[in-house]
Each structure stands twice: as structure tokens, then as C-alpha cells.
Design a protein around this motif. Structure first.
Motif, short mmCIF file in Angstrom:
data_model
loop_
_atom_site.label_atom_id
_atom_site.label_comp_id
_atom_site.label_asym_id
_atom_site.label_seq_id
_atom_site.Cartn_x
_atom_site.Cartn_y
_atom_site.Cartn_z
N VAL B 63 0.84 -1.20 0.00
CA VAL B 63 0.00 0.00 0.00
C VAL B 63 0.87 1.25 0.00
O VAL B 63 0.64 2.19 -0.77
N LEU B 64 1.91 1.23 0.86
CA LEU B 64 2.78 2.41 0.94
C LEU B 64 3.48 2.64 -0.39
O LEU B 64 3.61 3.78 -0.85
N GLU B 78 9.64 12.73 -4.66
CA GLU B 78 9.81 11.43 -4.01
C GLU B 78 9.38 11.56 -2.55
O GLU B 78 9.89 12.41 -1.82
N PHE B 79 8.42 10.77 -2.10
CA PHE B 79 7.90 10.87 -0.73
C PHE B 79 8.54 9.81 0.16
O PHE B 79 8.79 8.69 -0.28
N GLN B 80 8.78 10.20 1.42
CA GLN B 80 9.10 9.20 2.45
C GLN B 80 7.79 8.93 3.17
O GLN B 80 7.29 9.81 3.88
N LEU B 81 7.24 7.76 2.98
CA LEU B 81 5.94 7.46 3.58
C LEU B 81 6.13 6.29 4.54
O LEU B 81 6.48 5.19 4.11
N HIS B 229 3.54 10.33 7.05
CA HIS B 229 3.10 9.12 7.73
C HIS B 229 1.74 8.75 7.15
O HIS B 229 0.94 9.63 6.82
N TYR B 230 1.49 7.44 7.04
CA TYR B 230 0.24 6.98 6.44
C TYR B 230 -0.97 7.55 7.18
O TYR B 230 -1.96 7.94 6.57
N LEU B 231 -0.88 7.58 8.53
CA LEU B 231 -2.03 8.03 9.32
C LEU B 231 -1.98 9.53 9.63
O LEU B 231 -2.76 10.01 10.43
N GLY B 232 -1.02 10.22 9.03
CA GLY B 232 -0.85 11.62 9.41
C GLY B 232 -0.90 12.57 8.25
O GLY B 232 -1.96 12.83 7.69
N ASN B 233 0.28 13.06 7.86
CA ASN B 233 0.34 14.24 7.00
C ASN B 233 0.51 13.93 5.52
O ASN B 233 0.91 14.80 4.77
N ARG B 234 0.22 12.71 5.08
CA ARG B 234 0.31 12.50 3.63
C ARG B 234 -0.79 13.32 2.96
O ARG B 234 -1.83 13.60 3.58
N PRO B 235 -0.56 13.74 1.73
CA PRO B 235 -1.57 14.57 1.07
C PRO B 235 -2.91 13.84 1.05
O PRO B 235 -2.98 12.67 0.67
N CYS B 247 1.09 15.62 15.00
CA CYS B 247 2.19 15.39 14.05
C CYS B 247 2.76 13.98 14.24
O CYS B 247 3.94 13.81 14.55
N ILE B 248 1.96 13.00 13.99
CA ILE B 248 2.34 11.61 14.23
C ILE B 248 3.67 11.27 13.57
O ILE B 248 4.48 10.50 14.12
N GLN B 249 3.93 11.88 12.40
CA GLN B 249 5.15 11.59 11.67
C GLN B 249 6.38 12.11 12.40
O GLN B 249 7.47 11.62 12.23
#
Lengths: 193, 307
Positions: B63-64, B78-81, B229-235, B247-249
């Protein structure tokens, strides 16, 4: 239980004195070394960025080295006129906090001198409860890691020591009001204001 | 006798699958399967994604990877997820000193930048700063569009409000699909890929802390925060609900939330309730704290105090 054959009482032999003698010799050798002036400040308890000096003003001794020390309380006319003391100015002036003999250091009421990077000790003399909160990381801004190294700020980073009231800031713009064009609120939610 | 005849009719019908029926039903089935592919921006992979709690590590990894590809296509970056799990022996809490807050809104914009919130059309802020006249604590007296030349203003105090990360969160109870839940270390999070956008949670939240994405976020490419972070600040996508996650990330890596770092007066304090030496424990032990709308029994992990 301890076996009786195992002796726990150390037997002192001459060879053990060798370490003591070497240690003493090293100690005295260091005593003989000239003072190199490399003595560093003790490790900082609170990691802080450099104190917020005005441009080019530090070290103070650059100018003060050649000046005669005048301990008479007076209005400064040649330099530092920009400093408006508004911090219990009735009972205080420069040399209550700045050391008369070493201008690069601050002076506590005890007479001890401290570097500018430890100015919180000076402020803490009067503002004890705030100093207590500051050490706990509660008064003032703390950045870095909640679980790990934190960066403290000196009192002087937020409060000008000569006029410590917090200077008002320009606020960031207010949020956009939810009306069509500003925000995608469906038009049927439009209400007269 | 009657029963028997009914049964035989049933059997007859079952047996008599004609070629025409078979083809019809097959076509409908195939059509249904391709439907998600026809929806804009939705792939079969995305459509069939399991609930976050049921994802095996390998599936989560997939998924990530898929989302990173999607963001690369969409934003050219390029995202760090990550999907770092809850920290052991940690219970996050927040404290805000209302005597210090000057209402400068630095936190609001730092939050928007850190969390990739839509800048305008729609403008989304996870923090709002309320201005109260001195002496009042009634939210109906609060003003959030104040715009003086300088803050603080005489006669007012300011109270920033964001998600209170309640221990008894009404929003979680309202969600019909369990797209939002409380993590063991204290954050109430949303799975934006599971959210159906019904906004029941927004109606349930007494703090107005949840925000609906009326459109896909408008993000200046050079201001995108790729550390996500998947549960946080991804667009976030269009039609999902987002909210503050402390800010979980950042906090799951041991750092302070962005709003704590941005506050120029140090009014914002964050830490671990289970750590006896943390700032938050010091505040709870030494200051007279209160929780916003305490009477609603939401049990916030967000404390306000006057120092």
C-alpha cells in the motif's frame, strides 16, 4: 557461602605502590605545567544557541579594554545610547549585571562572574519561580526532541534584558471566511450574515 | 403436499439456467468488477485495500509503495511514507499556556505546512485560534477572524483549539466504517483510504477539530513536506476528513510537533504522560490545568492552563 580457601583480604605488595607513585608523579607534573589559559567553561547544563548580541558588539573588551572603569551611576552619552533601561531602572544600572573588571562576563550578586551563555543564572536570582519552570522546560520555548536532546533558549532570546516586556508581533493573516469563492462551501449553505 | 410442490418448483428454476441467463449474469458481474477502474483516480488495488488493522506487513508495504508511486505521479516528488506503529509505554499529552499565547497564529501556518494541508480553495487549518474578551470563557464570545496590527491586544486572551485527542472520542464512535480510531499512544487517527466522507465525525466533534477536504489539496510543489506518515500528513484526497494527529510523523520519531516548534512564546508543551520527568508531568503537577468542554466527558489529552 564463601569458601574458606578463597581469601578476600587483599595482600599488599610493593608492586601495588607503583600505581600510586605513578599517579602522584603525573599529578605533580601537571602542577608544574604553566597555565595555558585553555581552561574551558564547565560543560553546559542547558544547550543554548549563542546569546543574541547586537551586531559586532561582542566581545565587549574590544572597546572596554582601553577604557577606564567608572563605577559611578550616570547617563551614558558616548555609546550605548540606544539602550533604554526599563527593568527596575530606579534601583539598577549597567554594572549591577555586567562585571566592571571583565566586560565579557556577567556578575551575580554573590560577586561571582558568569559567561553570557549562562545568563539564566543572573535572571534566576530575582525571577526564581520562572527560573524553576524554565529549567523544567516549561517556561520558554523548547525545540528538538520530546524524547532526546532539547534546545533551550536563553531568557534574553525572548526578553530584551534591558526592557524585558515581550514585544508585540504582527499576527499571521486570519483564516478565509467560508463563503463561495473563498472556500468550496456549496451555495445552498450560504446564509445571510 | 403443498410444501413439496413449492420445493420442486424451486429446484426446477435452479436447474434451468439458460445460456442467455448465464451470459447476462456474467456480463453484469464483469461490469461490476471493472467499475472501480472506471471511477476517476481509483484503481482495483486501491478499491480492494483492506482495513488498516487487517493489513499484513507485506500488504501494508505494498500500500505504501502504491501511494508513493501515486504521489510521485501527482506531485513529481519522491515521498518518504512510513507507517510507524505506536511507541511502547507512551501516552502523549499536550498542554497550552493561555497566559503566554499571544494569538500570532504562527502555529496555524506551521501546521498547514507540516501536514500538507490545502492552502486555498479550500483553505484548511487544523488549528484555529480563538480570541476571547478577558473574563469570558464562553465559546460564543470567541472571534477567530481577528486581524489587528499587533498582537496581543489589550483586553483579550487567545486560545488555540485543535484536536484534543480525547480518551473518550465521540468522533470515533460516530464513524460508521471504523475509518478513525484511537491509537494506543493517544492519537486519534484517520485512514484517508478508508474514510467514506460521510462527515458524521465532524458533527460529533465538539471542538470543530475535523476538517473535510472539499477538493484535492492545493499545494505549492516546493512547499510539499515529503516526510509523511500513512495516518498523518500524507496529502489527503478529495472527500475525506482530516485532523490533527499531534504530528504523528514527527512525534513517533521522538521530535516535537510542528506547532510546538513554531510557537514564538513557548506556550505549547508536549510530552509523554508516563515519563515522570517530562514537561507535561511537571505542568500537571505544578499548574492549575483545565480541559476544554470538560463537562462533555470527552476526556481530552489536551490541557490548558494559566500560569
Amino acid at each position: 557461602m564463601m569458601s574458606s580457601s578463597l581469601s578476600i583480604v587483599p595482600v599488599f605488595r610493593f608492586s601495588d605502590f607503583r600505581y600510586l607513585l605513578t599517579g602522584l608523579a603525573v599529578f605533580f607534573l601537571f602542577m608544574l605545567l604553566p597555565d595555558t589559559g585553555l581552561a574551558v567553561e564547565p560543560l553546559q547544563e542547558y544547550p543554548v544557541p549563542p546569546p543574541p548580541f547586537s551586531e559586532g558588539i561582542f566581545p565587549c573588551s574590544d572597546c572596554h579594554r582601553d577604557l577606564e572603569v567608572n563605577t559611578k551611576k550616570r547617563q551614558l552619552v558616548d555609546e550605548h545610547q540606544d539602550i533604554r533601561l526599563h527593568h527596575a531602572e530606579q534601583v539598577r544600572w549597567c554594572l549591577d549585571c555586567h562585571d566592571a573588571n571583565d566586560r565579557d562576563r556577567l556578575r551575580l550578586t554573590s560577586g561571582a562572574t558568569i559567561p553570557f551563555t549562562e545568563s539564566y543564572l543572573l535572571c534566576g536570582q530575582c525571577h526564581g519561580t520562572i527560573y524553576r519552570d524554565w529549567r523544567a522546560g516549561v517556561h520558554g520555548k523548547r525545540t528538538g526532541f520530546w524524547r532526546g536532546p532539547k534546545r533551550y533558549l536563553l531568557c534574553a532570546h525572548c526578553h530584551n534584558p534591558h526592557a524585558p516586556a515581550f514585544v508585540p508581533l504582527v499576527p499571521a493573516p486570519p483564516p478565509l471566511k467560508p463563503r463561495p469563492g473563498n472556500d468550496r462551501v456549496p451555495t445552498h449553505e450560504k446564509r445571510p450574515h | 403436499m403443498k410444501n413439496d410442490s413449492a420445493k420442486s418448483v424451486e429446484l426446477d428454476r435452479n436447474d434451468s439456467v439458460t445460456r442467455r441467463d448465464f451470459l447476462k449474469k456474467s456480463l453484469v458481474g464483469a461490469g461490476l468488477l471493472t467499475l472501480p477502474g472506471l471511477l476517476p483516480g481509483c484503481t482495483w488495488e486501491e478499491f480492494s485495500q483492506k482495513h488498516f488493522s487487517e493489513l499484513a506487513p507485506a500488504e501494508l508495504e505494498q500500500v505504501l509503495r502504491r501511494l508513493k508511486d501515486q504521489y510521485r505521479r501527482c506531485y513529481g516528488r519522491e515521498f518518504q511514507l512510513s507507517a510507524t506503529g505506536p511507541l511502547p509505554e507512551t501516552a502523549f499529552a499536550y498542554a497550552l499556556d493561555l497566559s503566554k499565547c499571544i494569538g500570532c497564529r504562527r502555529c496555524v501556518y506551521a501546521c498547514a505546512e507540516e501536514n500538507n494541508l490545502s492552502r486555498s480553495d479550500p483553505q484548511i487549518h487544523w488549528i484555529k485560534v480563538l480570541r476571547f474578551p478577558n473574563g469570558s470563557m464562553n465559546p460564543e464570545d470567541a472571534e477567530r477572524y481577528y486581524a489587528p496590527d499587533k498582537v496581543p491586544e489589550e483586553g483579550y486572551y487567545y486560545m488555540p483549539v485543535q484536536c484534543q485527542q480525547c480518551a473518550n472520542p465521540p468522533c470515533v464512535k460516530a464513524c460508521p466504517v471504523q475509518a478513525t480510531w484511537k491509537e494506543p499512544d493517544g492519537m486519534v487517527v484517520v485512514d484517508y483510504n478508508w474514510c467514506i466522507g460521510c462527515r458524521y465525525c465532524m458533527a460529533a466533534c465538539p471542538y470543530d477539530a475535523r476538517h473535510f477536504n472539499w477538493a484535492a489539496p492545493t499545494l505549492p510543489i516546493n512547499e510539499i513536506n515529503t516526510h509523511t506518515h500513512y495516518l498523518g500528513n500524507r496529502p489527503q484526497e478529495k472527500n475525506v476528513v482530516g485532523k490533527c494527529t499531534f504530528c504523528i510523523q514527527r512525534v513517533r520519531e521522538g521530535r516535537y510537533p510542528a506547532c510546538v516548534e513554531a510557537c514564538p512564546v513557548g506556550a505549547r508543551k508536549f510530552g509523554n504522560l508516563l515519563d515522570q520527568d517530562s514537561e507535561i508531568r511537571y505542568i500537571l503537577e505544578h499548574k492549575r490545568v483545565f480541559r476544554f468542554k470538560e463537562e462533555l466527558n470527552t476526556q481530552p489529552n489536551f490541557y490548558y492552563y494559566f500560569s
